[in-house]
Enzyme design. Structure first.
Site, short mmCIF file in Angstrom:
data_model
loop_
_atom_site.label_atom_id
_atom_site.label_comp_id
_atom_site.label_asym_id
_atom_site.label_seq_id
_atom_site.Cartn_x
_atom_site.Cartn_y
_atom_site.Cartn_z
N ASP A 172 39.99 71.69 11.98
CA ASP A 172 39.25 72.64 12.19
C ASP A 172 40.16 73.76 12.86
O ASP A 172 40.46 73.45 14.18
CB ASP A 172 37.95 72.27 13.13
CG ASP A 172 37.25 73.38 13.62
OD1 ASP A 172 37.65 74.56 13.42
OD2 ASP A 172 36.33 73.08 14.33
N GLN A 186 40.04 78.19 15.78
CA GLN A 186 40.63 78.83 17.15
C GLN A 186 42.20 78.76 17.01
O GLN A 186 42.60 79.15 17.89
CB GLN A 186 40.32 78.17 18.32
CG GLN A 186 38.78 78.20 18.71
CD GLN A 186 38.21 79.45 18.92
OE1 GLN A 186 39.00 80.29 19.19
NE2 GLN A 186 36.86 79.67 18.66
N HIS A 231 33.56 71.28 18.31
CA HIS A 231 32.58 72.20 18.10
C HIS A 231 31.41 71.52 17.02
O HIS A 231 31.72 70.46 16.32
CB HIS A 231 33.00 73.26 17.17
CG HIS A 231 32.16 74.47 16.98
ND1 HIS A 231 31.02 74.38 16.04
CD2 HIS A 231 31.96 75.56 17.65
CE1 HIS A 231 30.37 75.71 16.37
NE2 HIS A 231 30.78 76.39 17.14
N LYS A 233 36.77 85.64 12.81
CA LYS A 233 37.39 85.11 14.21
C LYS A 233 38.97 85.80 14.24
O LYS A 233 39.96 85.41 15.09
CB LYS A 233 37.66 83.83 14.62
CG LYS A 233 36.31 83.26 14.92
CD LYS A 233 36.44 81.72 15.31
CE LYS A 233 34.74 80.97 15.19
NZ LYS A 233 34.10 81.56 16.45
N CYS A 235 28.28 75.41 21.84
CA CYS A 235 28.27 74.42 20.69
C CYS A 235 29.11 73.27 20.77
O CYS A 235 29.71 72.85 19.59
CB CYS A 235 28.60 75.08 19.33
SG CYS A 235 27.59 76.58 19.01
#
Ligand code: PMP
Length: 411
Positions: free
Chosen positions: A200, A203, A121, A226, A368
């Protein structure tokens, strides 16, 4: 898991506009919030609001305790060894910029290397691009295989020059891109050459159990919004053993022993890394989101639920002429929470806005992740992403409306 009950906990899901029921399928962008989280945030403002750390009156002490309790809950949620490893930020983006501007900028020299994947991302790409321009650090990439949509890692990508390995834990476009045991191997290899590892996990933390001690990164970032929390709050995990090596990203109130000595000395983490007034209510809301998840989700059940929805969606998409699914279908059917695809000869934005007019929310574009679109030569995709409250019925309605949109747009 009681999915019927869960849906009732989210007032927004019963929203009807122009007699069309809201169908929210954009959870990879942000999730809806249960009333429990909304009430915890408004309850804080109604009954407990004060600035934290400074006041010695009961209201301020109570606010401080609530804020620190939220940190404890999050530490336990990801199995951190100590709550001081949990730093509140505004989100994943800020967490990565924090590490780029502090530890990396202070420790890397021209010629040193940072290893990324091709599926990052922009939040885990642009900070490194700017840093490379500014410092002469070199960026290297683990390639994504265009057939399997999995990463092709080879040991020689990590050398004595590698100082940071900054990787997406799961792609916001493709879902899981790691082969079995591959990420563990990369982390181990990075540590062998003395490199630090940043993950990261925007998700993954909302969708799977994270055991940070087992996973063993040095830094890990994710966003509260999220995972049922509010916007404006995220987590930067910094491993305790390296906290002394990490300089504060911002300086200001509540983080210094003495500001008038020649060289200011910082208090211990987490205050060292949280200058100024933090997002207090949002952090307490994230603590409530963790309580809600602990109470209502078991991650095995959630994975099964989301993968079943992906499977049903993929089966339906495969019946539609001109649809290409962008991702590893087998994997998505077993463990996915999102599916990206495009439709031949139709712009995905046209489809997304037609679906939008039916109150169906999906994302269209490059999400993104332009480097990924570029290497795989795909302009834009539609992305459907699920969470705990989505249903089979929603997938059926989506597929029906998608087919109608395609017929309409093809004229
Ligand atoms: N990384 C990934 C994998 C993401 O999916 C996102 C959000 N789309 C981000 C980083 C950025 O998160 P935020 O905008 O909450 O900072």
């Amino acid at each position: 898991m009681d999915f019927e009950k869960i849906r009732k906990d989210f007032s927004i899901l019963s929203k009807v506009i122009d007699s069309k029921q809201l169908i929210y399928l954009d959870n990879a962008a942000t999730t809806q919030k249960p009333n429990f989280v909304i009430d915890s945030i408004s309850g804080f403002y109604k009954n407990h609001n004060a600035n934290i750390l400074r006041g010695v009156y009961p209201l301020a002490e109570q606010a401080t305790e609530m804020y620190e309790n939220a940190r404890q809950k999050i530490a336990k949620f990801i199995n951190a060894s100590d709550a001081c490893e949990i730093i509140f930020t505004s989100g994943t983006t800020e967490g990565i910029n924090f590490i780029a501007d502090s530890w990396v900028q202070n420790n890397l020299k021209p010629g040193d290397e940072i290893l990324l994947t091709e599926a990052e991302h922009h939040a885990n790409f642009l900070p490194w691009v700017l840093l490379a321009e500014k410092t002469g650090v070199k960026l290297k990439f683990i390639k994504i295989n265009p057939k399997t949509f999995k990463l092709d890692f080879s040991d020689d990508l990590i050398t004595e020059k590698t100082k940071l390995v900054a990787l997406t834990h799961s792609s916001n476009v493709l879902g899981n891109i790691w082969q079995k045991d591959q990420l563990e191997k990369v982390i181990k290899k990075a540590h062998e050459v003395g490199a630090k590892v940043l993950l990261d996990a925007a998700q993954t933390v909302p969708h799977q159990k994270i055991d940070i001690q087992k996973l063993n990164p040095d830094f890990l970032v994710f966003s509260g919004h999220k995972m049922l929390g509010s916007t404006g709050i995220g987590i930067l995990y910094i491993k305790k053993e390296i906290q002394d090596e990490v300089a504060p990203y911002r300086v200001g109130g509540s983080m210094v022993h003495s500001s008038v000595s020649k060289s200011p000395t910082w208090v211990e983490s987490p205050a060292k890394f949280e200058a100024g007034t933090p997002p207090i209510a949002q952090a307490i809301g994230l603590g409530a989101a963790v309580d809600y998840i602990n109470e209502n989700i078991n991650f095995d059940g959630l994975k099964k639920h989301e993968a079943n929805l992906c499977s049903k969606l993929i089966d339906g998409l495969q019946q539609i002429d001109g649809v290409t699914i962008f991702g590893n279908i087998e994997e998505l059917k077993q463990t996915g929470h999102l599916v990206s695809f495009f439709v031949e000869d139709i712009h995905v934005h046209d489809i997304a806005s037609l679906l939008g007019s039916k109150n169906i929310c999906v994302r269209a574009g490059q999400h993104c992740a332009q480097p990924l679109s570029t290497v795989l030569n795909v302009q834009a995709t539609l992305r459907v992403s699920f969470y705990l409250y989505n249903t089979d019925k929603e997938v059926e309605i989506f597929l029906k409306e998608l087919q109608e949109a395609i017929i309409f747009l093809k004229g």
